[in-house]
Write an enzyme that holds these catalytic residues in place. Sequence first.
Site, PDB file in Angstrom:
ATOM      1  CB  SER A 233     -13.732 -28.472   0.982  1.00 15.05           C
ATOM      2  OG  SER A 233     -12.724 -28.719  -0.120  1.00 15.05           O
ATOM      3  CG  ASP A 234     -10.194 -22.743   0.501  1.00 16.67           C
ATOM      4  OD1 ASP A 234      -9.334 -22.884  -0.425  1.00 16.67           O
ATOM      5  OD2 ASP A 234      -9.986 -21.543   0.932  1.00 16.67           O
ATOM      6  CG  HIS A 235      -5.558 -25.818  -1.373  1.00 20.13           C
ATOM      7  ND1 HIS A 235      -4.751 -26.744  -0.840  1.00 20.13           N
ATOM      8  CD2 HIS A 235      -5.338 -25.863  -2.673  1.00 20.13           C
ATOM      9  CE1 HIS A 235      -3.782 -27.074  -1.850  1.00 20.13           C
ATOM     10  NE2 HIS A 235      -4.300 -26.534  -2.938  1.00 20.13           N
TER      11      HIS A 235
END
Length: 761
Positions: A282-284
């Site tokens: 996942s992104d941040h």
Amino acid sequence: MNKLCLLGLVVGLASHSVMAETTTTPLANKNAFISNLMKQMTLAEKIGQLRLISIGPEMPQPQILKEIAAGRIGGTFNSITRPENRPLQQAAVVNSRLKIPMFFAYDVVHGHRTAFPISLGLAASWDMDAIALSGRVSAKEAAADGLDMTFAPMVDISRDPRWGRSSEGFGEDTYLVSRIAKVMVNAYRGEHPGSADSLMASVKHFALYGAVEGGKDYNTVDMSPTRMYQDYLPPYHAAIDAGAGGVMIALNSINGIPATSNTWLLKDLLRKDWGFKGVTISDHGAIKELIRHGVARDDREAAKLAIKAGVDMSMNDSVYGEQLPGLLKDGEITQNDIDSAVREVLGAKYDMGLFADPFRRIGDAATDPIDTNGESRLHRVEARDVARKTMVLLKNDNETLPLKKQGTIAVIGALAKSQLDMLGSWSAAGVPHQSVTVFDGLASAVGDKAKLVYARGANVADDPAIIKYLNFMVTEVETDPRPAEEMIAEAVKVAQQSDVVVAVVGESRGMSHESASRTSLNLPGRQQDLIAALKATGKPLVLVLMNGRPLALVKEQQQADAMLETWFPGTEGGNAVADVLFGDYNPSGKLAMTFPRSIGQLPVYYAHLNTGRPLMPGKPGNYTSQYFEETNGPLFPFGYGLSYTQFSLSDVTLSAKDMKRGGTLTASVTLKNTGKVDGATVVQLYLHDVAASISRPVKELKNFQKVMLKAGEEKVVTFTLSEEDLKFFNPALKFVAEPGEFNVMIGLDSSDVKQQSFNLL
Ligand code: BGC
């Protein structure tokens, strides 16, 4: 003893009897190894592998070491030296129960210790060897700092320069970006994914992040399936086909469903259709953001949606650790949901060679560099060579360029002396004091042959609110407190005493970054007034542009005698600019993104559809597709860039008028260097399907060749076209070539082309 036993011994796993039965192929070995290991893992240890944390102030090191030893962290990012990563790896492979190694990731986007030009600049080189060199050097430098994975390449197609992340990608064109995606993944990997100097690529941001509405970062993406398949998805697919071991999931939603909870995207398309076998990340903080997207009520539902959709690792949050056990207990997710994710994380570690040797890239303490930022660790020669290839000559009236190394040269502009901005955004481990500014590059090129004089002229930003925004984390923009008029007057005085004026203008690097979208594409601050004042001196005016996105430069194009687009050119940027300005290198870059005339034209990209009412040159414009206040078309088209020499291109010759199914034909042109100096240019081939089951773009890039010719030399440039080049996604999303007429266009940019036609039978 078979290979697997050996692997087990090396990492001390033999005692846990993870050895598989005798197996035959490398893949079978890997699968057996992972299955065996997973049999020994507790649920908590499995979930621990799915957690990727950022090393930073959020968690003190003693706590991180404790968490790793307890098997609650699978990998980290943002720790970027061997001494930083060694204790973390030790905590994993010495102190944790199963001794599963960690992996270390970082945003190595356009260089690591050495900054290469930003990606949009790299794309403008159209030089696959130069791009590969930048990727290989980045991987070597990063791996030598104990890193295993890069969150790159960023291959989001971007057609809206308001989006600050346009700087991180390779531009607007599907074919060019796909070619570069492949080159980058291979370059990061090098010989073998398990080599000590190899980085695993985690391609991002899957998917369609570059199409955020209005160019506003993180905004909604709503797109037709045909456009998605035809224009936006191929670069990710190309990276995966080239062997990217990771995929970072985008922050945006796609037709209402966030990418992070998008089962169609992460399972049907990525895994089933494309056969992706690596790890998804996942992104941040994106899993928690599912709540604000409005698709999850709370952390529990967010974690459930993400794991079910196929998000293997969660970046910098603890939702999986907190929520997955309860979800499993209550039967809302299955053991298989967790196991599939764990299998991919372990698989990535296996591929990176970490089970065989967890210290493969960290090495022994005795061999640590004495100075992490030591000069000897940089690759200046490569950085300079690549940087000069990325520069695009936009205008050059009266042979203003190249400059002579004589007389007095006025160098004006805040950016002319900014080491920080040289590096561009996402500059990884690059340090500003090691970068060469334009002023310093010019000074060392002229030595005592010419005199350089300097004035700041204007700040890149004056509005306190904008400066505060850009300086949110660290001081990115420093300003001179003097009144703008005083600075401009000083610059004019300096210009008046000079033979030629070189004004270095553009954006600060933070203006072309994540969370840096703009509502204007003008030069910021008072730089426009500065240019007008410099023009009024009557001195030859050269604009050296530093920016991470296309800007609207209509006025500047009228005022300047010459314009050189240099992007944010990296550690050796100043020397590379000097090479080009003085003609020690003849510019050959071509734009990878259209430069609009005004912001109101957006989106403006070359591969548009014709519409039913296109504007016809020379005919009255009413009731045709246009804005009545503005000429149709861009200021500088995609693929555009001048040289210090001139090139002529003959008409196109086709080897046949018809192409049979499964057959090929060739399209040739004769390219001649008609000028006085040697130079390179990019011959570009575009296709147009005249009548198809769905409207097809007026032209689409299908191939190109960068050709170097001596003054007076000519060469026949031949492209082979096959049925594959004619295919597109039809309304049923089948990739097909339909019979009928095709236009072949060849040119040195996307707008000025020679045309021929053939039929697919
Ligand atoms: C960005 C990613 C980046 C990640 C880790 C996020 O904010 O969107 O591109 O890889 O941070 O630094």
